[in-house]
Design a protein around this motif. Structure first.
Motif, PDB file in Angstrom:
ATOM      1  N   ALA A 365      -3.628  -4.314  -6.818  1.00  0.00           N
ATOM      2  CA  ALA A 365      -3.132  -4.407  -8.183  1.00  0.00           C
ATOM      3  C   ALA A 365      -3.840  -5.319  -8.992  1.00  0.00           C
ATOM      4  N   GLY A 368      -6.038  -3.444 -10.871  1.00  0.00           N
ATOM      5  CA  GLY A 368      -5.565  -2.323 -11.523  1.00  0.00           C
ATOM      6  C   GLY A 368      -6.033  -1.048 -10.741  1.00  0.00           C
ATOM      7  N   ASN A 370      -5.136   1.876  -8.718  1.00  0.00           N
ATOM      8  CA  ASN A 370      -3.854   2.747  -8.193  1.00  0.00           C
ATOM      9  C   ASN A 370      -3.822   3.359  -6.838  1.00  0.00           C
ATOM     10  N   LEU A 372      -2.896   6.170  -3.968  1.00  0.00           N
ATOM     11  CA  LEU A 372      -2.312   7.378  -4.077  1.00  0.00           C
ATOM     12  C   LEU A 372      -1.764   7.815  -2.661  1.00  0.00           C
ATOM     13  N   ILE A 385      -7.467   6.102  -2.646  1.00  0.00           N
ATOM     14  CA  ILE A 385      -7.547   5.968  -4.033  1.00  0.00           C
ATOM     15  C   ILE A 385      -8.524   6.721  -4.658  1.00  0.00           C
TER      16      ILE A 385
END
Ligand code: ASP
Ligand code: MG
Length: 408
Positions: A365, A368, A370, A372, A385
């Motif tokens: 986090a 940044g 994300n 999946l 990811i």
């Protein structure tokens, strides 16, 4: 007396100079009083050269002839190394797979070891001889030469170490050990002093390919202490063992593994009824496609989204099946994405440390990235990811878990 099995890979015996260097090393161990069995690979590139010769004559040679041909590469290495030992005044004898009697089944080019007759080796060791053994090969009941599959010399070494109850099996290669992650991605990656068989299997299956996986499984099964070290310099390498120390003191994780070879498929709006997962994954399995991470989530409208990952080169075949099943099951649509990667944190310390998942997700986090998909097992947490974030994610996790080498 200490009995050590050493194995030297293709680059370690890749030239006459390299073979002389290996002989120096072996002679040093011998003169220090150790009993030594030395397993050698073919000189680097040799097995491929032989395969090239074969296929220049016939596209599809029989596995039996391939085996008898491929087994010659290791025999050249074993004879040359033995000569180099003689030159140094060290008593040594070379033995090929059938001379030892490394008995295998008859599956040519991928044979499995059934039994090893240790008598000949033991009597040579008793006469203070170094025994140099050709890796990668054996013999079946009928006397045919067999080979153990590419990279099989590692397995020969571990199997001999198990049969002879050696104190340690040392795999000499061109890297000086197993690292916390790929040093090409993270500058501060550290060599591990120790790793467990379990951790090594999880790390190796995802990219840290230093050892043939099968040899690690074998070593774990027979509890053979296995050490990976470099034949190009001196150093302690990495010890792979059963021993988990005191788990309370074990670090949370041993390392970060990653794999770019992933693709994912999603079927959207699958009817929420029994048997749907089977309808999708059944035909995938029948097509011999291995599924890695699976994710399913049921919404409140009686429909389910179903996502899974496969190896990238299986994607085209998987897409065909998924397209057909989407239609047949009356699902809404399907999609696929091959720009993904998997990152995993691996460690037996997870069993006794809470909060590993939280540290992992916080680290991702913070930069940044994300997530999946997520999947977990007892000693591993993996996330899928986007591939473009892979290096960023690996670096963030490596420092997030305090693995960065302080001195760098
Ligand atoms: N020479 C064989 C190969 O190239 C076996 C080995 O090196 O382990 O696969
Ligand atoms: Mg190898």
């Amino acid at each position: 007396m200490t009995l050590i099995v050493q194995k030297y890979g293709g680059t370690s015996v890749g030239s006459v100079e390299r073979i002389e260097a290996v002989a120096d090393r072996v002679a040093k161990h011998h003169n220090a009083g150790e009993q030594l069995v030395v397993v050698v690979s073919a000189m680097s590139g040799e097995t491929n050269r032989l395969l090239g010769l074969a296929t220049s004559i016939l596209d599809d040679p029989t596995p039996r002839e391939l085996d008898i041909m491929m087994s010659t590469g290791e025999q050249v290495s074993m004879a040359l190394l033995t000569m180099a030992l003689h030159k140094r005044g060290v008593g040594a004898v070379s033995l090929n797979g059938s001379q030892v009697r490394i008995l295998t089944d008859d599956s040519h080019t991928k044979a499995r070891i059934k039994d090893i007759d240790s008598r000949r080796i033991s009597s040579e060791l008793e006469s203070r001889h170094v025994v140099v053994v050709a890796g990668f090969q054996g013999v079946d009941e009928a006397g045919n030469v067999t080979t153990l599959g590419r990279g099989g010399s590692d397995t020969t070494a571990v199997a001999l170490a198990a049969a002879l109850k050696a104190d340690e099996c040392q795999i000499y290669t061109d890297v000086d050990g197993v690292y916390t992650t790929d040093p090409r991605v993270v500058d501060g990656a550290k060599r591990l002093e120790k790793i467990t068989f379990e951790e090594m299997l999880e790390m190796a299956s995802m990219g840290s390919k230093v050892l043939q996986l099968r040899s690690v499984e074998f070593a774990g099964k027979y509890n053979v202490p296995l050490r990976v070290l470099s034949s190009f310099d001196d150093g302690p390498g990495t010890l792979i063992t059963m021993d988990e120390d005191n788990e309370m003191e074990a670090p949370q994780i041993a390392g970060i593994a990653f794999n770019r070879d992933e693709a994912k498929l999603t079927v959207v709006g699958v009817p929420d009824t029994p048997g749907m997962a089977y309808e999708i994954l059944g035909p995938i399995g029948e097509a011999n496609i291995e599924v890695d991470v699976i994710l399913q989530n049921t919404g409140d409208c009686g429909k389910t989204d179903f996502t899974f990952t496969v190896a990238r080169n299986d994607l085209a075949a998987a897409e065909k099946i998924v397209a057909a099943q989407t239609e047949r099951l009356g699902a809404v649509e399907w999609s696929s994405d091959s720009h993904i990667a998997k990152v995993s944190v691996v460690g037996v310390g997870m069993r006794s440390h809470a909060g590993v998942a939280a540290t992992m997700f916080r680290s991702l986090a913070d930069v940044g990235v994300n997530i999946l998909m997520i999947s977990t097992s007892e000693i591993k947490i993996s996330v899928i990811i986007y591939e473009k974030f892979l290096e960023l994610a690996v670096r963030a996790l490596h420092s997030g878990f305090g693995l960065d080498d302080e001195e760098d």
